[in-house]
Design a protein around this motif. Structure first.
Motif, short mmCIF file in Angstrom:
data_model
loop_
_atom_site.label_atom_id
_atom_site.label_comp_id
_atom_site.label_asym_id
_atom_site.label_seq_id
_atom_site.Cartn_x
_atom_site.Cartn_y
_atom_site.Cartn_z
N PRO A 237 -4.75 -8.62 2.19
CA PRO A 237 -5.57 -7.49 1.73
C PRO A 237 -4.94 -6.73 0.57
O PRO A 237 -5.65 -6.26 -0.33
N LEU A 238 -3.61 -6.63 0.55
CA LEU A 238 -2.97 -5.97 -0.60
C LEU A 238 -3.15 -6.80 -1.86
O LEU A 238 -3.31 -6.24 -2.96
N GLU A 321 -13.99 1.15 -6.19
CA GLU A 321 -12.82 1.95 -5.80
C GLU A 321 -12.72 2.06 -4.29
O GLU A 321 -11.61 2.01 -3.73
N ARG A 322 -13.85 2.19 -3.62
CA ARG A 322 -13.82 2.25 -2.15
C ARG A 322 -13.31 0.93 -1.57
O ARG A 322 -12.55 0.93 -0.59
N LEU A 323 -13.71 -0.18 -2.18
CA LEU A 323 -13.25 -1.49 -1.69
C LEU A 323 -11.75 -1.64 -1.89
O LEU A 323 -11.04 -2.15 -1.01
N ILE A 324 -11.23 -1.18 -3.03
CA ILE A 324 -9.79 -1.21 -3.26
C ILE A 324 -9.08 -0.39 -2.19
O ILE A 324 -8.08 -0.82 -1.61
N GLY A 331 -4.08 -3.40 4.47
CA GLY A 331 -2.72 -3.89 4.32
C GLY A 331 -1.71 -2.98 5.00
O GLY A 331 -0.79 -3.44 5.67
N LEU A 332 -1.91 -1.67 4.86
CA LEU A 332 -0.99 -0.71 5.48
C LEU A 332 -1.13 -0.72 7.00
O LEU A 332 -0.15 -0.54 7.73
N ALA A 333 -2.36 -0.94 7.50
CA ALA A 333 -2.55 -1.02 8.95
C ALA A 333 -1.82 -2.24 9.51
O ALA A 333 -1.18 -2.17 10.57
N ALA A 352 3.18 -1.53 -2.11
CA ALA A 352 1.74 -1.43 -1.88
C ALA A 352 1.11 -0.41 -2.82
O ALA A 352 0.02 -0.63 -3.38
N ASP A 353 1.79 0.72 -3.02
CA ASP A 353 1.29 1.72 -3.96
C ASP A 353 1.35 1.20 -5.39
O ASP A 353 0.41 1.42 -6.17
N ALA A 354 2.42 0.52 -5.74
CA ALA A 354 2.55 -0.02 -7.10
C ALA A 354 1.47 -1.04 -7.39
O ALA A 354 0.98 -1.14 -8.53
#
Length: 360
Positions: A237-238, A321-324, A331-333, A352-354
């Protein structure tokens, strides 16, 4: 954590250029043509964010507390060389003029042909030169991965190599899916178009940009099946979020930051998720304009601006943007569920933020 990533980035950057020199030394007797052949690769490989190498390092930290050295640096070099090959070939297929603010490899070769007044077509020469340069970078990438495999040892090395091999094969398939989608007529089934665009994202970029590098690094460090599966669940997902952001930058990005002209993806006719979302929402006149002008090499700046306005006005950009954000959250979950060592968890959250909040 930033210093850990910076040290690895610097080590991989040094190794990539060293590998380009070391592994072509046997051909030094060729003389000036060898330097001429390698020059576009040297320029291309001298830059970049090294995100794939950093993800490989993050994967390593998930399974080992050992320093980010040796096999990680070699594997990072292999990934960056493979990325270089993919970019060179991608620019030929898209007939892109620039890459990272410099002439694309095929345009550089074509320019040299024209300047010297050589025989035949400069464009054909440039394309042929870039194709074989990309092939060379693929070979060098494989050599570097061989070295990483040997450095990791007989237990971990072969497993990491199998992941790398699967990655390189899947990217070829993804590239084909991409060019196939661009060749197909426009259709009225918006859901089918969106599904096809997401399929290209997954197989061409998402897995090789994030999931495979992350899992390769963990495999090099001896990770077991459960950890590799957990990291795949984080990485896919990321990776999708990463590519979706890339597609948005291909339309709206600042050329001084992205190194490519604004709207370049629109001129190239890329059937992105953003474009599919736009066509799902556009009315008759705007829809007709999108279908008529996307993919036109002579697409002007005013037309790019109009296409951008359509994407915003229809709500496609907001939905994109919502999909991103959804893929980033997924990914974080998965990262939370993986219960990784604190150092590895922190590195992956930073990356993940980068991946998703970048401007280039």
């Amino acid at each position: 954590m930033q210093s850990v990533l910076t040290d690895l980035r610097d080590a991989v950057s040094t190794r990539v250029l060293a590998a380009l020199d070391e592994r072509t030394t046997p051909f030094a007797d060729v003389g000036a043509p060898l330097g001429e052949f390698l020059a576009p690769a040297r320029s291309l490989l001298g830059g970049g964010k090294r995100l794939r190498a950093l993800l490989c390092g993050a994967g390593w930290t998930c399974a080992s507390s050992a320093p980010l050295e040796g096999p990680v640096v070699l594997a990072g070099s292999a990934l960056e060389l493979f990325q270089g090959a993919a970019l060179v070939h991608d620019d030929v297929m898209d007939d892109s003029l620039t890459r990272r603010g410099m002439p694309a490899a095929h345009r550089r070769f074509a320019g040299e042909h024209a300047e010297r007044g050589w025989l035949g077509s400069a464009d054909a020469y440039g394309q042929a030169g870039a194709i074989v340069l990309g092939d060379l970078l693929l070979s060098l990438s494989s050599m570097e991965m061989d070295a990483a495999q040997a450095a990791a040892g007989p237990a971990a090395g072969p497993r990491a190599r199998r992941i790398y091999d699967a990655m390189t094969a899947e990217v070829a398939l993804g590239q084909y899916l991409d060019i196939r989608s661009q060749a197909q007529p426009w259709e009225d089934d918006g859901e089918a178009s969106l599904a096809r665009a997401l399929q290209v994202v997954r197989h061409k970029s998402a897995r090789y940009s994030v999931e495979h590098p992350l899992v390769t690094g963990a495999a090099l460090a001896g990770a077991d099946d459960d950890l590799l599966a957990a990291l795949s669940a984080v990485g896919l997902p990321l990776g999708e979020a990463f590519q979706l952001r890339d597609d948005e930058l291909g339309v709206f990005g600042d050329p001084s930051t992205t190194g490519k002209p604004a709207g370049d993806d629109l001129r190239e006719g890329k059937r992105t998720v953003l474009l599919a979302m736009t066509l799902q929402r556009a009315d008759g006149a705007d829809r007709a304009f999108v279908q008529e002008r996307v993919g036109a090499p002579d697409l002007g700046d005013d037309e790019v601006a109009r296409l951008q306005d359509v994407m915003r006005a229809t709500g496609a950009v907001e939905a994109h943007e919502r999909l991103i954000a959804e893929r980033h959250a997924a990914g974080l979950a998965a990262l939370e569920a993986a219960s990784l060592p604190p150092r590895a968890d922190a590195l992956l959250r930073e990356l993940a933020d980068a991946l998703t909040r970048r401007t280039a």
